[in-house]
Design a protein around this motif. Structure first.
Motif, PDB file in Angstrom:
ATOM      1  N   THR A 277       0.824  -1.195   0.000  1.00 39.42           N
ATOM      2  CA  THR A 277       0.000   0.000   0.000  1.00 39.42           C
ATOM      3  C   THR A 277       0.864   1.253   0.000  1.00 39.42           C
ATOM      4  O   THR A 277       2.029   1.212   0.382  1.00 39.42           O
ATOM      5  CB  THR A 277      -0.937   0.037   1.230  1.00 39.42           C
ATOM      6  OG1 THR A 277      -1.810   1.159   1.133  1.00 39.42           O
ATOM      7  CG2 THR A 277      -0.152   0.128   2.524  1.00 39.42           C
ATOM      8  N   ARG A 278       0.269   2.327  -0.448  1.00 40.05           N
ATOM      9  CA  ARG A 278       0.862   3.656  -0.302  1.00 40.05           C
ATOM     10  C   ARG A 278       0.600   4.140   1.115  1.00 40.05           C
ATOM     11  O   ARG A 278      -0.498   3.987   1.649  1.00 40.05           O
ATOM     12  CB  ARG A 278       0.215   4.622  -1.286  1.00 40.05           C
ATOM     13  CG  ARG A 278       0.805   4.595  -2.685  1.00 40.05           C
ATOM     14  CD  ARG A 278       2.012   5.494  -2.783  1.00 40.05           C
ATOM     15  NE  ARG A 278       1.708   6.799  -2.225  1.00 40.05           N
ATOM     16  CZ  ARG A 278       1.054   7.752  -2.875  1.00 40.05           C
ATOM     17  NH1 ARG A 278       0.655   7.565  -4.125  1.00 40.05           N
ATOM     18  NH2 ARG A 278       0.792   8.902  -2.286  1.00 40.05           N
TER      19      ARG A 278
ATOM     20  N   VAL B  12      -1.325  -8.518   5.771  1.00 34.07           N
ATOM     21  CA  VAL B  12      -2.172  -7.663   4.925  1.00 34.07           C
ATOM     22  C   VAL B  12      -3.607  -7.685   5.424  1.00 34.07           C
ATOM     23  O   VAL B  12      -4.261  -6.631   5.533  1.00 34.07           O
ATOM     24  CB  VAL B  12      -2.096  -8.108   3.455  1.00 34.07           C
ATOM     25  CG1 VAL B  12      -3.180  -7.422   2.627  1.00 34.07           C
ATOM     26  CG2 VAL B  12      -0.726  -7.801   2.880  1.00 34.07           C
ATOM     27  N   ASP B  13      -4.132  -8.860   5.731  1.00 32.36           N
ATOM     28  CA  ASP B  13      -5.506  -8.957   6.230  1.00 32.36           C
ATOM     29  C   ASP B  13      -5.687  -8.126   7.500  1.00 32.36           C
ATOM     30  O   ASP B  13      -6.699  -7.438   7.668  1.00 32.36           O
ATOM     31  CB  ASP B  13      -5.867 -10.421   6.514  1.00 32.36           C
ATOM     32  CG  ASP B  13      -6.085 -11.230   5.242  1.00 32.36           C
ATOM     33  OD1 ASP B  13      -6.310 -10.605   4.179  1.00 32.36           O
ATOM     34  OD2 ASP B  13      -6.024 -12.469   5.309  1.00 32.36           O
ATOM     35  N   ALA B  14      -4.695  -8.194   8.380  1.00 34.70           N
ATOM     36  CA  ALA B  14      -4.781  -7.439   9.630  1.00 34.70           C
ATOM     37  C   ALA B  14      -4.663  -5.939   9.380  1.00 34.70           C
ATOM     38  O   ALA B  14      -5.434  -5.139   9.922  1.00 34.70           O
ATOM     39  CB  ALA B  14      -3.693  -7.902  10.593  1.00 34.70           C
ATOM     40  N   LEU B  15      -3.699  -5.535   8.534  1.00 33.78           N
ATOM     41  CA  LEU B  15      -3.473  -4.113   8.268  1.00 33.78           C
ATOM     42  C   LEU B  15      -4.682  -3.474   7.605  1.00 33.78           C
ATOM     43  O   LEU B  15      -5.181  -2.433   8.050  1.00 33.78           O
ATOM     44  CB  LEU B  15      -2.240  -3.936   7.386  1.00 33.78           C
ATOM     45  CG  LEU B  15      -1.969  -2.513   6.885  1.00 33.78           C
ATOM     46  CD1 LEU B  15      -1.695  -1.574   8.052  1.00 33.78           C
ATOM     47  CD2 LEU B  15      -0.814  -2.496   5.892  1.00 33.78           C
ATOM     48  N   PHE B  16      -5.164  -4.075   6.528  1.00 31.58           N
ATOM     49  CA  PHE B  16      -6.287  -3.488   5.799  1.00 31.58           C
ATOM     50  C   PHE B  16      -7.566  -3.515   6.635  1.00 31.58           C
ATOM     51  O   PHE B  16      -8.389  -2.601   6.551  1.00 31.58           O
ATOM     52  CB  PHE B  16      -6.494  -4.210   4.480  1.00 31.58           C
ATOM     53  CG  PHE B  16      -5.483  -3.858   3.424  1.00 31.58           C
ATOM     54  CD1 PHE B  16      -4.364  -3.100   3.722  1.00 31.58           C
ATOM     55  CD2 PHE B  16      -5.643  -4.281   2.113  1.00 31.58           C
ATOM     56  CE1 PHE B  16      -3.432  -2.767   2.741  1.00 31.58           C
ATOM     57  CE2 PHE B  16      -4.728  -3.949   1.125  1.00 31.58           C
ATOM     58  CZ  PHE B  16      -3.619  -3.185   1.447  1.00 31.58           C
TER      59      PHE B  16
ATOM     60  N   ASP C  83      -3.006  10.067   5.762  1.00 29.12           N
ATOM     61  CA  ASP C  83      -2.587  10.202   4.366  1.00 29.12           C
ATOM     62  C   ASP C  83      -2.648   8.873   3.611  1.00 29.12           C
ATOM     63  O   ASP C  83      -2.510   8.846   2.394  1.00 29.12           O
ATOM     64  CB  ASP C  83      -1.141  10.721   4.291  1.00 29.12           C
ATOM     65  CG  ASP C  83      -1.025  12.183   4.703  1.00 29.12           C
ATOM     66  OD1 ASP C  83      -2.067  12.839   4.813  1.00 29.12           O
ATOM     67  OD2 ASP C  83       0.105  12.651   4.901  1.00 29.12           O
ATOM     68  N   THR C  84      -2.815   7.783   4.354  1.00 25.50           N
ATOM     69  CA  THR C  84      -2.763   6.461   3.733  1.00 25.50           C
ATOM     70  C   THR C  84      -4.049   6.163   2.969  1.00 25.50           C
ATOM     71  O   THR C  84      -5.146   6.299   3.505  1.00 25.50           O
ATOM     72  CB  THR C  84      -2.544   5.370   4.800  1.00 25.50           C
ATOM     73  OG1 THR C  84      -1.324   5.630   5.489  1.00 25.50           O
ATOM     74  CG2 THR C  84      -2.485   3.993   4.165  1.00 25.50           C
ATOM     75  N   GLY C  85      -3.894   5.754   1.709  1.00 22.08           N
ATOM     76  CA  GLY C  85      -5.027   5.304   0.910  1.00 22.08           C
ATOM     77  C   GLY C  85      -4.725   3.918   0.388  1.00 22.08           C
ATOM     78  O   GLY C  85      -3.937   3.752  -0.543  1.00 22.08           O
ATOM     79  N   ILE C  86      -5.309   2.899   1.000  1.00 26.08           N
ATOM     80  CA  ILE C  86      -4.880   1.534   0.699  1.00 26.08           C
ATOM     81  C   ILE C  86      -5.202   1.102  -0.726  1.00 26.08           C
ATOM     82  O   ILE C  86      -4.579   0.176  -1.249  1.00 26.08           O
ATOM     83  CB  ILE C  86      -5.477   0.519   1.708  1.00 26.08           C
ATOM     84  CG1 ILE C  86      -7.009   0.560   1.686  1.00 26.08           C
ATOM     85  CG2 ILE C  86      -4.944   0.787   3.105  1.00 26.08           C
ATOM     86  CD1 ILE C  86      -7.650  -0.504   2.567  1.00 26.08           C
TER      87      ILE C  86
END
Length: 313
Positions: A64-65, A219-223, A240-243
């Motif tokens: 992700t960004r 990834v599952d946990a982060l998103f 600022d994060t846009g997954i």
């Protein structure tokens, strides 16, 4: 991330203090005990051109960004433009300033004596002591090392960096105000500069490998918990994060793309400032016919762009 995502059972998150974006990228490529790393977009070009590392886009994937770093150039007062640094002595510490310095100067046709051999505080002291003409750092806005520069005599200032066409595929427009840096920006004025996106990157592990499955769990946990990370008392940069924002020139880690494909696009959380350089560059070309524009007009166009993106969503 560790405090929110680490559940002590299914997922352990062990942070490691890195040595800057370029070294983080090299560690992802070469160290077997590293799963992921934070890498600024300009580090990819730097590693390719300076270290001759081939096929980087094939060897890594992005998840992700994240946030942006702002490019700060603290210069002597008599240095009034980026072109004034032609032939001058500059310090750009390897872990936080050298990639931006090399890329910006090369693309803008500026040749300068760039020193990157000492620690960041030592390099800054060389500027303050009169041994250097400028000091460059790619860090978050409001970094204490810059805010705490004592400048009572007004010998130094933050230098404007033009959002010129040769830089628009990597960097985004940014600015510094006198409220943010009263020691380096004149009262009630603004200094226009550049920002560079930071990407969470992973090695391109084979899908059947345990390392691949391990990162997929992350990834599952982060998103799934990105909303928690964007709430107080977490760092404001998380907003600022846009997954779901794409990163030009790189392929997303498949479990991350699969997670996004299962969600409704309209519900994906995106920070309003987390636009890609390529998106904004396309908007700028359409709005201005592809010609270079002034920093003030660019900043206005960027605000128009953010409003346009919000309307699109």
């Amino acid at each position: 991330m560790a405090s929110v995502l680490d559940d002590g059972d299914k997922l352990r998150v062990l942070p490691i203090l890195g040595k800057g974006s370029v070294q983080n990228l090299i560690d992802i490529l070469r160290l077997k005990n590293i799963d992921m790393g934070f890498v600024t977009s300009d580090a990819l070009e730097f590693a390719k051109t300076e270290y001759n590392i081939p096929d980087i886009p094939k060897r890594v994937r992005y998840i992700t960004r994240l946030f942006h770093n702002d490019i700060h150039i603290v210069a002597r007062q008599e240095i009034r433009s980026l072109q004034d640094l032609q032939g001058k002595k500059i310090f750009a510490e390897r872990s936080i300033g050298l990639p931006a310095a090399r890329i910006i100067f090369r693309r803008m046709g500026i040749q300068a004596d760039i020193d990157s051999q000492t620690d960041p505080d030592g390099g800054l002291q060389k500027l303050l002591g009169g041994e250097r003409d400028a000091w460059i750092a790619s860090v978050s806005k409001g970094a204490p090392v810059i805010k705490n520069i004592k400048n009572e005599a007004g010998k130094f200032h933050l230098l404007e960096i033009p959002y010129a066409k040769p830089l628009q595929d990597i960097y985004l427009p940014s600015s510094f105000t006198s409220e943010e840096y009263p020691n380096l920006v004149a009262k009630d004025t603004k200094v226009y500069a550049l920002a560079v996106p930071t990407v969470l990157m992973v090695y391109n592990w084979p899908p059947e490998s345990e390392r691949y499955r391990r990162v997929a769990r992350f990834v599952d946990a982060l998103f799934g918990k990105i909303g928690q990370l964007q709430q107080p008392p977490r760092h404001p940069k998380w907003k600022d994060t846009g997954i779901s924002i794409n990163v030009a020139g790189l392929e997303r880690f498949k479990p991350a793309q699969d997670w996004l494909d299962k969600t409704q696009p309209g519900t994906t959380q995106q920070g309003p400032t987390a636009a890609t350089a390529e998106e904004f560059r396309s908007f700028l070309v359409q709005k201005n016919g592809g010609e270079n524009v002034s920093q003030q007009d660019t900043a206005k166009a960027y605000n128009d762009f953010l409003r346009w993106r919000a309307g699109q969503k």
